[in-house]
Each structure stands twice: as structure tokens, then as C-alpha cells.
Design an enzyme around this catalytic site. Sequence first.
Site: not given
Length: 281
Positions: A52, A96, A119
Site C-alpha cells: 500500500k 489493517q 477501505d
Amino acid sequence: MAQLLDGKIMAAAVMDELKIRVDALKAKGITPGLAVILVGDDPASQVYVRNKGLGCEQLGMTSETIRLPGDTDQETLEKIIDELNGDDRFNGILVQLPLPKHLDETAALAKILPEKDVDGFHIENAGKLFTGQDGVVACTPKGIMYMLEKAGVELTGKNAVVIGRSNIVGKPIAMLLLDANCTVTICHSRTKNLAEHTRNADVLVAAVGRPRFVTADMVKEGAAVIDVGINRVDGKLCGDVDFDAVAEKAGYITPVPGGVGKMTICMLMMNTVEAAEKKAK
Ligand code: NDP
């Protein structure tokens, strides 16, 4: 033989397009930024987080990874999210997953401002998807839809079967396929006669987490087979689909690695750029 839906090629094209959009924002004095919070030292998570960061670097975006020890408590985690919510350098905040077991994932995700939830896991964004409103769409399902569209796979009126019902893949991709006018069936570990469902699928999405779970006898001739799974067998990555045999029968197929996973990262970049563009307006 199936047409390969090459995530590497498609992702490279998306990144080129995003680079232009990032440069346009920068010309206005805005640099899109992504903050990633990593709790603990799960090896797979470390790899994802690094990728990322590399994606942000490639586009010239700001990125920061906040690494927290595995025994971080909920209060500390939520305080950091709060600080990032108020930090104008970051348009996107990502926690995460999975978090260590002692932490409350749902509560942590709920702390992220919905407009910074790149996300797409915040309940507000999930709710918007389920009610047909404009919100942030989760990266893996968004990437799958992009691949299907780019390949010109006809969706209206088709039977789509999704194996897996997780909040991050199974449910949102089912909703997006429904929005695209498919007739959708969601299968899971309690589904009876799974192959009877999958053999009926014009579009088959496997998000199971079991190596080579989908075999050729489960697939309809000419189907578009999307393999979301990331499994490690003898140190090598493989998907949920028995690729070689299924490729003989399917019309389209995504490889692992080099398929959906590549799209997931660039859709995260896209969500971050879109968040920055919305804010700039
Ligand atoms: P989950 O473990 O949350 O969900 C797996 C789903 O598969 C569950 O709904 C489960 O059913 C179902 N399942 C398990 N066994 C069977 C079975 N025998 N028959 C039918 N259904 C079954 O996984 P995720 O959705 O998070 O991820 C799925 C896979 O995708 C993993 O390999 C993950 O690593 C990968 N992944 C890849 C991404 C990418 O970018 N390429 C992004 C995210 C995930 P039940 O609900 O009944 O338990």
C-alpha cells in the site's frame, strides 16, 4: 480456453490514470494522503501494508504507516484514529485487518470518519452500498467489478454465484452484482449441494480461503471465474480455484497471483484519490 483477466495490466492502466488525477490535485496544492495503522507483526499484513505504501509512492501521494505493538489497547488505537480523523494531510485512514484478538475491530472501524474510510468497511459506507447510495465501496469488490467491466462481461440477467459471505468480500460483491442486474446466489459453509449452485453460474466469485477449492466440474462452460482467494501452499501463492483445469472450461478467469489482489491495491489508491477530490470540491 479462458481469456485471462490480467490484474497486473489492468492495475497498471488504473495507476496511470490515477497519476494524472493526483498531479491535477497537486497542481492545486493538494497532495492526497493515506494513513495505515498496523497493530502487531502479522507477516501477511506487513506485506500488504508495504505494498500500500509503494502504491502511494508510485502516485506521489503522502503515506504514513503507524506501527503499533501487538498489545496496544483499544483506547490507544481509537485515540490514534481520532487524531488521524483531524489530520488534514490524510484523506484516507485504513486499519489493517485482522487486528489482534483482544481488540474490537467493529468499534475501531466505526471510529474512522466515513469520508476517510477508504477501505469502505465503516457501517455508513456498507449501509450506503446496501441501500444504493453513493459511498465508499470496499476495494476488493470494487476491483472485481472493474475487471468484469473492462473485459466486457455482460452482467444483466446473468446468474452470479458468490462463494463466501464475509463483510469485506462476499456480501459487498454480491450487492454490486445485484446492482449490475445479476441474479445473485450467496453460498457459504452451510450451503447444501454447492456444485449445483456453482454449475449454474455465469459469473462465479470464489472468496473462500481454501486452495483450489473450485474444481472444473463445479464450473459452467464459458463462465467468468473470479478468484479472490490468497492461499499459501508449500510457500507458493495459489487461489481458491483450480486454475489450470478451470481455465480449460471457463470463458474468463483471474490468476493468483496477478489477478484480483493487484486490483485491490489500486482501488484503495482510487478511493483515496476520490476522497481528496471530494474534499477539494
Ligand atoms: P472469510 O474467512 O471471512 O470468509 C470465507 C467464506 O468462505 C465464509 O463465508 C465461509 O462460510 C466460506 N466457506 C468456507 N468454507 C466453505 C466451504 N467448504 N463451502 C462453502 N463456503 C465455504 O474470508 P474473506 O472473505 O476475508 O477472504 C476469502 C479469501 O480471499 C481469503 O483467501 C483471503 O485471503 C482472500 N482475500 C483476498 C483479497 C484480495 O485482494 N485478493 C482481499 C480479501 C481477502 P461461513 O460464513 O459459513 O463460515
